[in-house]
Design a protein around this motif. Structure first.
Motif, PDB file in Angstrom:
ATOM      1  N   GLN A  16       0.818  -1.212   0.000  1.00  0.00           N
ATOM      2  CA  GLN A  16       0.000   0.000   0.000  1.00  0.00           C
ATOM      3  C   GLN A  16       0.854   1.264   0.000  1.00  0.00           C
ATOM      4  O   GLN A  16       0.479   2.265  -0.605  1.00  0.00           O
ATOM      5  CB  GLN A  16      -0.921   0.030   1.224  1.00  0.00           C
ATOM      6  CG  GLN A  16      -2.073  -0.917   1.147  1.00  0.00           C
ATOM      7  CD  GLN A  16      -2.927  -0.874   2.396  1.00  0.00           C
ATOM      8  OE1 GLN A  16      -2.568  -0.272   3.400  1.00  0.00           O
ATOM      9  NE2 GLN A  16      -4.065  -1.543   2.337  1.00  0.00           N
ATOM     10  N   ALA A  17       2.002   1.210   0.652  1.00  0.00           N
ATOM     11  CA  ALA A  17       2.886   2.375   0.715  1.00  0.00           C
ATOM     12  C   ALA A  17       3.755   2.483  -0.532  1.00  0.00           C
ATOM     13  O   ALA A  17       4.618   3.350  -0.613  1.00  0.00           O
ATOM     14  CB  ALA A  17       3.749   2.305   1.965  1.00  0.00           C
ATOM     15  N   ALA A  70       0.963   6.023   9.626  1.00  0.00           N
ATOM     16  CA  ALA A  70      -0.453   5.657   9.527  1.00  0.00           C
ATOM     17  C   ALA A  70      -0.583   4.357   8.758  1.00  0.00           C
ATOM     18  O   ALA A  70       0.308   3.962   8.023  1.00  0.00           O
ATOM     19  CB  ALA A  70      -1.238   6.763   8.815  1.00  0.00           C
ATOM     20  N   LEU A  71      -1.714   3.699   8.962  1.00  0.00           N
ATOM     21  CA  LEU A  71      -2.026   2.484   8.204  1.00  0.00           C
ATOM     22  C   LEU A  71      -3.034   2.860   7.135  1.00  0.00           C
ATOM     23  O   LEU A  71      -4.027   3.522   7.399  1.00  0.00           O
ATOM     24  CB  LEU A  71      -2.618   1.418   9.131  1.00  0.00           C
ATOM     25  CG  LEU A  71      -1.743   1.001  10.302  1.00  0.00           C
ATOM     26  CD1 LEU A  71      -2.463  -0.027  11.142  1.00  0.00           C
ATOM     27  CD2 LEU A  71      -0.417   0.462   9.839  1.00  0.00           C
ATOM     28  N   GLY A  72      -2.769   2.466   5.924  1.00  0.00           N
ATOM     29  CA  GLY A  72      -3.647   2.818   4.819  1.00  0.00           C
ATOM     30  C   GLY A  72      -4.860   1.911   4.759  1.00  0.00           C
ATOM     31  O   GLY A  72      -4.910   0.827   5.330  1.00  0.00           O
ATOM     32  N   THR A  73      -5.858   2.374   4.036  1.00  0.00           N
ATOM     33  CA  THR A  73      -7.052   1.563   3.818  1.00  0.00           C
ATOM     34  C   THR A  73      -7.091   1.021   2.396  1.00  0.00           C
ATOM     35  O   THR A  73      -7.839   0.112   2.104  1.00  0.00           O
ATOM     36  CB  THR A  73      -8.323   2.400   4.056  1.00  0.00           C
ATOM     37  OG1 THR A  73      -8.271   3.554   3.211  1.00  0.00           O
ATOM     38  CG2 THR A  73      -8.419   2.817   5.508  1.00  0.00           C
ATOM     39  N   ARG A  74      -6.257   1.625   1.520  1.00  0.00           N
ATOM     40  CA  ARG A  74      -6.219   1.193   0.130  1.00  0.00           C
ATOM     41  C   ARG A  74      -4.864   1.553  -0.455  1.00  0.00           C
ATOM     42  O   ARG A  74      -4.098   2.299   0.129  1.00  0.00           O
ATOM     43  CB  ARG A  74      -7.318   1.859  -0.691  1.00  0.00           C
ATOM     44  CG  ARG A  74      -7.101   3.357  -0.835  1.00  0.00           C
ATOM     45  CD  ARG A  74      -8.267   4.042  -1.524  1.00  0.00           C
ATOM     46  NE  ARG A  74      -7.960   5.452  -1.756  1.00  0.00           N
ATOM     47  CZ  ARG A  74      -7.792   5.978  -2.948  1.00  0.00           C
ATOM     48  NH1 ARG A  74      -7.928   5.228  -4.023  1.00  0.00           N
ATOM     49  NH2 ARG A  74      -7.520   7.246  -3.083  1.00  0.00           N
ATOM     50  N   GLU A  80      -0.613  10.041  -1.569  1.00  0.00           N
ATOM     51  CA  GLU A  80      -1.342   9.434  -0.451  1.00  0.00           C
ATOM     52  C   GLU A  80      -0.485   8.367   0.220  1.00  0.00           C
ATOM     53  O   GLU A  80      -0.480   8.237   1.447  1.00  0.00           O
ATOM     54  CB  GLU A  80      -2.637   8.819  -0.977  1.00  0.00           C
ATOM     55  CG  GLU A  80      -3.544   8.254   0.077  1.00  0.00           C
ATOM     56  CD  GLU A  80      -4.820   7.698  -0.531  1.00  0.00           C
ATOM     57  OE1 GLU A  80      -5.193   6.570  -0.191  1.00  0.00           O
ATOM     58  OE2 GLU A  80      -5.428   8.402  -1.359  1.00  0.00           O
ATOM     59  N   ALA A  81       0.257   7.602  -0.562  1.00  0.00           N
ATOM     60  CA  ALA A  81       1.120   6.561  -0.017  1.00  0.00           C
ATOM     61  C   ALA A  81       2.278   7.167   0.764  1.00  0.00           C
ATOM     62  O   ALA A  81       2.685   6.640   1.801  1.00  0.00           O
ATOM     63  CB  ALA A  81       1.648   5.673  -1.142  1.00  0.00           C
ATOM     64  N   GLN A  82       2.835   8.286   0.307  1.00  0.00           N
ATOM     65  CA  GLN A  82       3.949   8.915   0.994  1.00  0.00           C
ATOM     66  C   GLN A  82       3.539   9.517   2.329  1.00  0.00           C
ATOM     67  O   GLN A  82       4.385   9.750   3.194  1.00  0.00           O
ATOM     68  CB  GLN A  82       4.585   9.982   0.104  1.00  0.00           C
ATOM     69  CG  GLN A  82       5.315   9.384  -1.065  1.00  0.00           C
ATOM     70  CD  GLN A  82       5.722  10.417  -2.091  1.00  0.00           C
ATOM     71  OE1 GLN A  82       5.294  11.564  -2.040  1.00  0.00           O
ATOM     72  NE2 GLN A  82       6.543  10.000  -3.046  1.00  0.00           N
ATOM     73  N   ALA A  83       2.256   9.752   2.524  1.00  0.00           N
ATOM     74  CA  ALA A  83       1.773  10.279   3.793  1.00  0.00           C
ATOM     75  C   ALA A  83       1.704   9.190   4.870  1.00  0.00           C
ATOM     76  O   ALA A  83       1.506   9.496   6.042  1.00  0.00           O
ATOM     77  CB  ALA A  83       0.399  10.911   3.609  1.00  0.00           C
ATOM     78  N   LEU A  84       1.878   7.932   4.487  1.00  0.00           N
ATOM     79  CA  LEU A  84       1.789   6.826   5.440  1.00  0.00           C
ATOM     80  C   LEU A  84       3.070   6.629   6.242  1.00  0.00           C
ATOM     81  O   LEU A  84       3.058   5.910   7.232  1.00  0.00           O
ATOM     82  CB  LEU A  84       1.475   5.519   4.703  1.00  0.00           C
ATOM     83  CG  LEU A  84       0.151   5.449   3.944  1.00  0.00           C
ATOM     84  CD1 LEU A  84       0.041   4.113   3.227  1.00  0.00           C
ATOM     85  CD2 LEU A  84      -1.009   5.645   4.893  1.00  0.00           C
ATOM     86  N   TYR A  85       4.185   7.234   5.837  1.00  0.00           N
ATOM     87  CA  TYR A  85       5.454   6.948   6.496  1.00  0.00           C
ATOM     88  C   TYR A  85       6.369   8.166   6.504  1.00  0.00           C
ATOM     89  O   TYR A  85       6.156   9.137   5.781  1.00  0.00           O
ATOM     90  CB  TYR A  85       6.168   5.787   5.799  1.00  0.00           C
ATOM     91  CG  TYR A  85       6.551   6.048   4.367  1.00  0.00           C
ATOM     92  CD1 TYR A  85       7.774   6.607   4.045  1.00  0.00           C
ATOM     93  CD2 TYR A  85       5.686   5.739   3.325  1.00  0.00           C
ATOM     94  CE1 TYR A  85       8.136   6.853   2.729  1.00  0.00           C
ATOM     95  CE2 TYR A  85       6.037   5.971   2.014  1.00  0.00           C
ATOM     96  CZ  TYR A  85       7.268   6.528   1.728  1.00  0.00           C
ATOM     97  OH  TYR A  85       7.624   6.777   0.423  1.00  0.00           O
TER      98      TYR A  85
END
Length: 128
Positions: A16-17, A70-74, A80-85
């Protein structure tokens, strides 16, 4: 009632990331034993992660140290993926960019089939 703690499989989160193109590639990297979660080596694809965990793994020639925010939902778009880590790894040393070698062809006329094959091989080696 107590809230369910946020947890996600590590292979799914890596996919997802957008660290790996497919989830099976991410699962294979984890199963090979090339991933650490908070400094502990893991080979379980279904190992769970939570926000705040730190992942360490090799990606190409570079060692990545990633803190999960954060943990993604999709599996969404790249921003959006770069905001997860948060990337904690030191910046990669810049390599001097030089054009790939062009074997035996000096710009004189049209290259032969052999010259084109060698050029394709040198370009492929340069991209690795």
């Amino acid at each position: 009632m107590s809230e369910k703690a946020e947890k996600l499989r590590v292979d799914k989160w890596l996919w997802q990331a957008r660290f790996f193109k497919t989830r099976s590639l991410a699962a294979a990297r984890v199963a090979d034993g090339n991933l650490r979660i908070n400094g502990d080596l893991t080979t379980k694809r279904a190992a769970t992660i939570t926000p705040g965990d730190v992942l360490t793994f090799a990606q190409g020639d570079h060692i990545r140290v990633i803190q999960i925010d954060a943990l993604g939902t999709r599996r969404g778009p790249a921003p959006e993926a770069q905001a997860l880590y948060t990337d904690l790894s030191p910046p990669e040393a810049r390599k001097e960019k030089k054009p790939p070698e062009n074997p035996a062809f000096e710009g004189k006329g049209r290259p032969t089939k052999r010259d084109r094959r060698q050029l394709d091989l040198s370009k492929a080696r340069h991209l690795e």
